[in-house]
Write a protein that holds these residues in place. Sequence first.
Motif, mmCIF file in Angstrom:
data_model
loop_
_atom_site.group_PDB
_atom_site.id
_atom_site.type_symbol
_atom_site.label_atom_id
_atom_site.label_comp_id
_atom_site.label_asym_id
_atom_site.label_seq_id
_atom_site.Cartn_x
_atom_site.Cartn_y
_atom_site.Cartn_z
ATOM 1 N N GLU A 1 87.373 42.290 42.341
ATOM 2 C CA GLU A 1 87.957 42.757 41.083
ATOM 3 C C GLU A 1 87.163 42.226 39.899
ATOM 4 O O GLU A 1 86.600 41.133 39.949
ATOM 5 C CB GLU A 1 89.417 42.269 40.959
ATOM 6 C CG GLU A 1 90.330 42.803 42.042
ATOM 7 C CD GLU A 1 91.461 41.845 42.384
ATOM 8 O OE1 GLU A 1 92.447 42.295 42.989
ATOM 9 O OE2 GLU A 1 91.346 40.648 42.061
ATOM 10 N N GLN A 2 87.153 42.998 38.831
ATOM 11 C CA GLN A 2 86.609 42.550 37.559
ATOM 12 C C GLN A 2 87.754 42.569 36.555
ATOM 13 O O GLN A 2 88.408 43.592 36.369
ATOM 14 C CB GLN A 2 85.477 43.476 37.093
ATOM 15 C CG GLN A 2 84.254 43.441 37.993
ATOM 16 C CD GLN A 2 83.203 44.451 37.579
ATOM 17 O OE1 GLN A 2 83.503 45.465 36.967
ATOM 18 N NE2 GLN A 2 81.958 44.181 37.938
ATOM 19 N N ARG A 3 88.026 41.427 35.929
ATOM 20 C CA ARG A 3 89.167 41.325 35.024
ATOM 21 C C ARG A 3 88.713 40.935 33.622
ATOM 22 O O ARG A 3 87.845 40.083 33.452
ATOM 23 C CB ARG A 3 90.169 40.278 35.528
ATOM 24 C CG ARG A 3 90.786 40.590 36.880
ATOM 25 C CD ARG A 3 91.780 39.502 37.284
ATOM 26 N NE ARG A 3 92.285 39.695 38.630
ATOM 27 C CZ ARG A 3 93.331 40.455 38.945
ATOM 28 N NH1 ARG A 3 93.970 41.085 37.973
ATOM 29 N NH2 ARG A 3 93.727 40.584 40.197
ATOM 30 N N THR A 4 89.336 41.551 32.649
ATOM 31 C CA THR A 4 89.129 41.177 31.249
ATOM 32 C C THR A 4 90.499 40.976 30.618
ATOM 33 O O THR A 4 91.375 41.850 30.727
ATOM 34 C CB THR A 4 88.368 42.258 30.476
ATOM 35 O OG1 THR A 4 87.085 42.473 31.092
ATOM 36 C CG2 THR A 4 88.164 41.859 29.023
ATOM 37 N N ALA B 1 86.679 37.101 30.545
ATOM 38 C CA ALA B 1 86.245 38.037 31.585
ATOM 39 C C ALA B 1 85.925 37.277 32.855
ATOM 40 O O ALA B 1 85.308 36.211 32.826
ATOM 41 C CB ALA B 1 85.014 38.821 31.118
ATOM 42 N N THR B 2 86.393 37.815 33.996
ATOM 43 C CA THR B 2 86.059 37.250 35.290
ATOM 44 C C THR B 2 85.627 38.379 36.202
ATOM 45 O O THR B 2 86.017 39.521 36.022
ATOM 46 C CB THR B 2 87.264 36.525 35.927
ATOM 47 O OG1 THR B 2 88.340 37.456 36.097
ATOM 48 C CG2 THR B 2 87.727 35.370 35.061
ATOM 49 N N SER B 3 84.801 38.049 37.205
ATOM 50 C CA SER B 3 84.307 39.080 38.111
ATOM 51 C C SER B 3 84.118 38.504 39.498
ATOM 52 O O SER B 3 83.616 37.395 39.650
ATOM 53 C CB SER B 3 82.982 39.650 37.604
ATOM 54 O OG SER B 3 82.465 40.607 38.503
ATOM 55 N N THR B 4 84.550 39.241 40.537
ATOM 56 C CA THR B 4 84.293 38.886 41.922
ATOM 57 C C THR B 4 83.918 40.165 42.646
ATOM 58 O O THR B 4 83.876 41.241 42.054
ATOM 59 C CB THR B 4 85.543 38.278 42.593
ATOM 60 O OG1 THR B 4 86.512 39.319 42.775
ATOM 61 C CG2 THR B 4 86.140 37.162 41.763
ATOM 62 N N THR C 1 91.974 38.318 43.459
ATOM 63 C CA THR C 1 91.660 37.177 42.601
ATOM 64 C C THR C 1 92.881 36.855 41.762
ATOM 65 O O THR C 1 93.778 37.678 41.604
ATOM 66 C CB THR C 1 90.478 37.495 41.673
ATOM 67 O OG1 THR C 1 90.796 38.653 40.885
ATOM 68 C CG2 THR C 1 89.225 37.784 42.478
ATOM 69 N N TYR D 1 89.967 51.852 36.253
ATOM 70 C CA TYR D 1 90.513 50.520 36.096
ATOM 71 C C TYR D 1 91.989 50.617 35.732
ATOM 72 O O TYR D 1 92.484 51.682 35.393
ATOM 73 C CB TYR D 1 89.748 49.716 35.038
ATOM 74 C CG TYR D 1 89.607 50.417 33.716
ATOM 75 C CD1 TYR D 1 90.583 50.295 32.731
ATOM 76 C CD2 TYR D 1 88.488 51.197 33.439
ATOM 77 C CE1 TYR D 1 90.447 50.943 31.517
ATOM 78 C CE2 TYR D 1 88.352 51.844 32.227
ATOM 79 C CZ TYR D 1 89.331 51.712 31.268
ATOM 80 O OH TYR D 1 89.196 52.352 30.072
#
Length: 213
Positions: free
Chosen positions: A10-13, A4-7, A130, A36
Amino acid sequence: MIVATSTLAEQRTLLENISWSTFETLLKEIGNNRGYRLAYDEGMLEIMAPLFEHENPKIQFDRLIVALAEELGIEIKSAGSTTLKLKNVKKGIEPDNCYYIQNEPALRGRQELDLETAPPPDLAIEIDITSTSLNKLAIYSALRVPELWRYNGRVLNFYQLVESEYIEIDFSIAFPFLSVAEMVGFFDRTRTTGEIALLKSFRTWVKGKIQQL
Protein backbone atom coordinates in the motif's frame (compact mmCIF):
# COMPACT_ATOMS: atom_id res chain seq x y z
CA MET A 1 0.87 18.52 7.28
CA ILE A 2 1.43 15.67 4.80
CA VAL A 3 2.74 12.26 5.81
CA ALA A 4 3.47 9.68 3.10
CA THR A 5 4.35 6.02 3.52
CA SER A 6 4.89 3.30 0.93
CA THR A 7 5.29 -0.49 0.97
CA LEU A 8 4.84 -3.29 -1.55
CA ALA A 9 1.22 -3.56 -0.37
CA GLU A 10 0.00 0.00 0.00
CA GLN A 11 0.96 3.62 -0.52
CA ARG A 12 -0.57 5.98 2.04
CA THR A 13 -0.72 9.75 2.25
CA LEU A 14 -2.20 11.46 5.32
CA LEU A 15 -3.45 15.03 5.12
CA GLU A 16 -4.46 17.09 8.15
CA ASN A 17 -6.90 20.00 8.58
CA ILE A 18 -9.08 19.01 5.62
CA SER A 19 -12.63 20.34 5.82
CA TRP A 20 -15.70 18.20 5.16
CA SER A 21 -16.55 20.34 2.14
CA THR A 22 -13.06 19.74 0.71
CA PHE A 23 -13.48 16.00 1.25
CA GLU A 24 -16.81 16.00 -0.59
CA THR A 25 -15.37 18.14 -3.38
CA LEU A 26 -12.51 15.65 -3.84
CA LEU A 27 -15.00 12.79 -4.06
CA LYS A 28 -16.99 14.59 -6.75
CA GLU A 29 -14.00 15.72 -8.78
CA ILE A 30 -12.19 12.39 -8.91
CA GLY A 31 -15.36 10.30 -9.33
CA ASN A 32 -15.48 6.52 -9.06
CA ASN A 33 -12.78 5.66 -11.61
CA ARG A 34 -9.72 5.90 -9.42
CA GLY A 35 -7.01 3.55 -8.28
CA TYR A 36 -6.96 4.64 -4.65
CA ARG A 37 -9.32 4.93 -1.69
CA LEU A 38 -10.11 7.66 0.81
CA ALA A 39 -10.83 7.63 4.52
CA TYR A 40 -11.89 10.75 6.44
CA ASP A 41 -12.09 11.33 10.16
CA GLU A 42 -12.87 14.82 11.46
CA GLY A 43 -10.28 16.72 9.44
CA MET A 44 -7.85 13.87 8.80
CA LEU A 45 -7.81 12.51 5.26
CA GLU A 46 -5.96 9.34 4.30
CA ILE A 47 -5.39 8.53 0.63
CA MET A 48 -4.37 4.93 0.04
CA ALA A 49 -3.25 3.38 -3.24
CA PRO A 50 -3.54 -0.42 -2.96
CA LEU A 51 -0.98 -2.66 -4.63
CA PHE A 52 -0.85 -6.43 -5.29
CA GLU A 53 -0.43 -7.69 -1.72
CA HIS A 54 -3.52 -5.69 -0.79
CA GLU A 55 -5.73 -6.34 -3.81
CA ASN A 56 -5.39 -10.11 -4.03
CA PRO A 57 -6.96 -10.77 -0.58
CA LYS A 58 -9.73 -8.32 -1.47
CA ILE A 59 -10.60 -10.40 -4.52
CA GLN A 60 -10.35 -13.65 -2.56
CA PHE A 61 -12.74 -12.40 0.13
CA ASP A 62 -15.26 -11.34 -2.48
CA ARG A 63 -15.21 -14.71 -4.24
CA LEU A 64 -15.68 -16.60 -0.99
CA ILE A 65 -18.57 -14.40 0.14
CA VAL A 66 -20.35 -14.74 -3.19
CA ALA A 67 -19.83 -18.51 -2.99
CA LEU A 68 -21.32 -18.50 0.52
CA ALA A 69 -24.42 -16.64 -0.66
CA GLU A 70 -24.86 -18.90 -3.68
CA GLU A 71 -24.60 -22.11 -1.65
CA LEU A 72 -26.97 -20.74 1.00
CA GLY A 73 -29.42 -19.64 -1.69
CA ILE A 74 -29.63 -16.07 -0.41
CA GLU A 75 -29.46 -12.75 -2.24
CA ILE A 76 -26.80 -10.17 -1.49
CA LYS A 77 -26.09 -6.68 -2.80
CA SER A 78 -22.41 -6.01 -3.32
CA ALA A 79 -21.38 -2.39 -2.82
CA GLY A 80 -17.63 -2.84 -3.31
CA SER A 81 -15.61 0.20 -2.26
CA THR A 82 -18.55 2.59 -2.36
CA THR A 83 -17.95 5.70 -0.25
CA LEU A 84 -19.74 5.41 3.09
CA LYS A 85 -20.07 8.79 4.77
CA LEU A 86 -22.17 10.83 7.19
CA LYS A 87 -21.83 14.58 7.44
CA ASN A 88 -23.18 14.84 11.00
CA VAL A 89 -20.29 12.75 12.37
CA LYS A 90 -17.75 14.01 9.83
CA LYS A 91 -16.55 10.55 8.98
CA GLY A 92 -16.26 8.67 5.70
CA ILE A 93 -14.55 5.57 4.38
CA GLU A 94 -14.26 3.38 1.30
CA PRO A 95 -14.05 -0.27 2.42
CA ASP A 96 -12.31 -2.91 0.39
CA ASN A 97 -15.64 -4.71 0.05
CA CYS A 98 -19.04 -4.25 1.62
CA TYR A 99 -22.30 -6.13 1.29
CA TYR A 100 -25.98 -5.87 2.01
CA ILE A 101 -27.16 -9.27 3.19
CA GLN A 102 -30.00 -9.03 5.71
CA ASN A 103 -30.84 -5.57 4.34
CA GLU A 104 -30.46 -6.54 0.68
CA PRO A 105 -34.17 -5.86 -0.11
CA ALA A 106 -33.77 -2.26 1.09
CA LEU A 107 -31.18 -1.59 -1.62
CA ARG A 108 -33.05 -3.03 -4.58
CA GLY A 109 -33.74 -0.40 -7.20
CA ARG A 110 -31.41 2.19 -5.67
CA GLN A 111 -29.00 3.85 -8.06
CA GLU A 112 -27.06 5.68 -5.35
CA LEU A 113 -26.12 4.86 -1.78
CA ASP A 114 -26.78 7.59 0.76
CA LEU A 115 -26.47 6.61 4.41
CA GLU A 116 -28.76 9.50 5.32
CA THR A 117 -31.66 7.53 3.84
CA ALA A 118 -30.37 3.95 3.51
CA PRO A 119 -29.13 1.47 6.11
CA PRO A 120 -25.38 0.84 6.30
CA PRO A 121 -23.97 -2.34 4.73
CA ASP A 122 -24.44 -5.44 6.87
CA LEU A 123 -20.81 -6.46 6.40
CA ALA A 124 -17.67 -4.51 5.51
CA ILE A 125 -14.18 -5.84 4.88
CA GLU A 126 -11.11 -3.76 5.65
CA ILE A 127 -7.66 -4.85 4.53
CA ASP A 128 -4.75 -3.00 6.11
CA ILE A 129 -1.47 -4.71 5.31
CA THR A 130 0.39 -1.69 6.64
CA SER A 131 -0.60 0.33 9.69
CA THR A 132 -3.01 3.19 9.15
CA SER A 133 -2.94 6.51 10.98
CA LEU A 134 -6.72 6.62 11.31
CA ASN A 135 -8.89 4.78 13.79
CA LYS A 136 -10.96 2.92 11.22
CA LEU A 137 -12.95 1.00 13.81
CA ALA A 138 -14.21 4.35 15.11
CA ILE A 139 -15.17 5.42 11.58
CA TYR A 140 -17.13 2.23 10.89
CA SER A 141 -18.73 2.47 14.33
CA ALA A 142 -19.94 6.01 13.66
CA LEU A 143 -21.38 4.82 10.35
CA ARG A 144 -23.22 2.01 12.23
CA VAL A 145 -21.85 -0.91 10.18
CA PRO A 146 -23.01 -4.02 12.13
CA GLU A 147 -20.15 -6.35 11.19
CA LEU A 148 -16.56 -5.74 10.17
CA TRP A 149 -13.87 -8.17 9.04
CA ARG A 150 -10.31 -6.84 9.30
CA TYR A 151 -7.30 -8.55 7.71
CA ASN A 152 -3.63 -7.51 7.89
CA GLY A 153 -2.15 -10.18 5.64
CA ARG A 154 -1.62 -12.61 8.53
CA VAL A 155 -4.38 -12.13 11.10
CA LEU A 156 -8.13 -11.99 10.44
CA ASN A 157 -10.54 -10.56 13.01
CA PHE A 158 -14.34 -10.54 13.01
CA TYR A 159 -16.03 -7.65 14.86
CA GLN A 160 -19.63 -7.00 15.85
CA LEU A 161 -20.95 -3.53 16.64
CA VAL A 162 -22.48 -3.49 20.12
CA GLU A 163 -23.98 -0.09 20.93
CA SER A 164 -21.11 2.19 19.84
CA GLU A 165 -18.15 -0.18 20.17
CA TYR A 166 -16.85 -3.15 18.23
CA ILE A 167 -16.27 -6.39 20.09
CA GLU A 168 -14.25 -9.23 18.64
CA ILE A 169 -16.31 -12.33 17.83
CA ASP A 170 -15.51 -15.91 16.82
CA PHE A 171 -18.42 -16.41 14.40
CA SER A 172 -19.82 -14.16 11.68
CA ILE A 173 -23.15 -12.41 12.26
CA ALA A 174 -24.08 -12.41 8.57
CA PHE A 175 -23.09 -16.09 8.16
CA PRO A 176 -23.55 -17.61 11.65
CA PHE A 177 -21.94 -21.00 10.92
CA LEU A 178 -18.73 -19.37 9.63
CA SER A 179 -15.96 -19.06 12.20
CA VAL A 180 -12.99 -16.76 11.91
CA ALA A 181 -10.70 -19.76 12.49
CA GLU A 182 -12.16 -21.64 9.52
CA MET A 183 -11.91 -18.61 7.26
CA VAL A 184 -8.28 -18.12 8.30
CA GLY A 185 -7.64 -21.74 7.41
CA PHE A 186 -8.80 -21.15 3.85
CA PHE A 187 -6.77 -17.96 3.55
CA ASP A 188 -3.63 -19.71 4.77
CA ARG A 189 -4.05 -22.14 1.87
CA THR A 190 -3.88 -19.31 -0.70
CA ARG A 191 -0.09 -19.48 -0.36
CA THR A 192 0.07 -23.04 -1.68
CA THR A 193 -3.23 -23.65 -3.52
CA GLY A 194 -4.51 -22.25 -6.81
CA GLU A 195 -7.44 -19.86 -6.59
CA ILE A 196 -9.92 -22.04 -8.50
CA ALA A 197 -8.98 -25.16 -6.54
CA LEU A 198 -9.39 -23.23 -3.29
CA LEU A 199 -12.80 -21.91 -4.33
CA LYS A 200 -13.99 -25.42 -5.22
CA SER A 201 -12.76 -26.70 -1.87
CA PHE A 202 -14.52 -23.87 -0.07
CA ARG A 203 -17.82 -24.60 -1.83
CA THR A 204 -17.56 -28.27 -0.86
CA TRP A 205 -16.92 -27.28 2.74
CA VAL A 206 -19.91 -24.88 2.76
CA LYS A 207 -22.21 -27.57 1.37
CA GLY A 208 -21.10 -29.89 4.15
CA LYS A 209 -21.78 -27.24 6.79
CA ILE A 210 -25.25 -26.58 5.34
CA GLN A 211 -26.11 -30.26 5.58
CA GLN A 212 -25.29 -30.12 9.29
CA LEU A 213 -27.63 -27.18 9.97
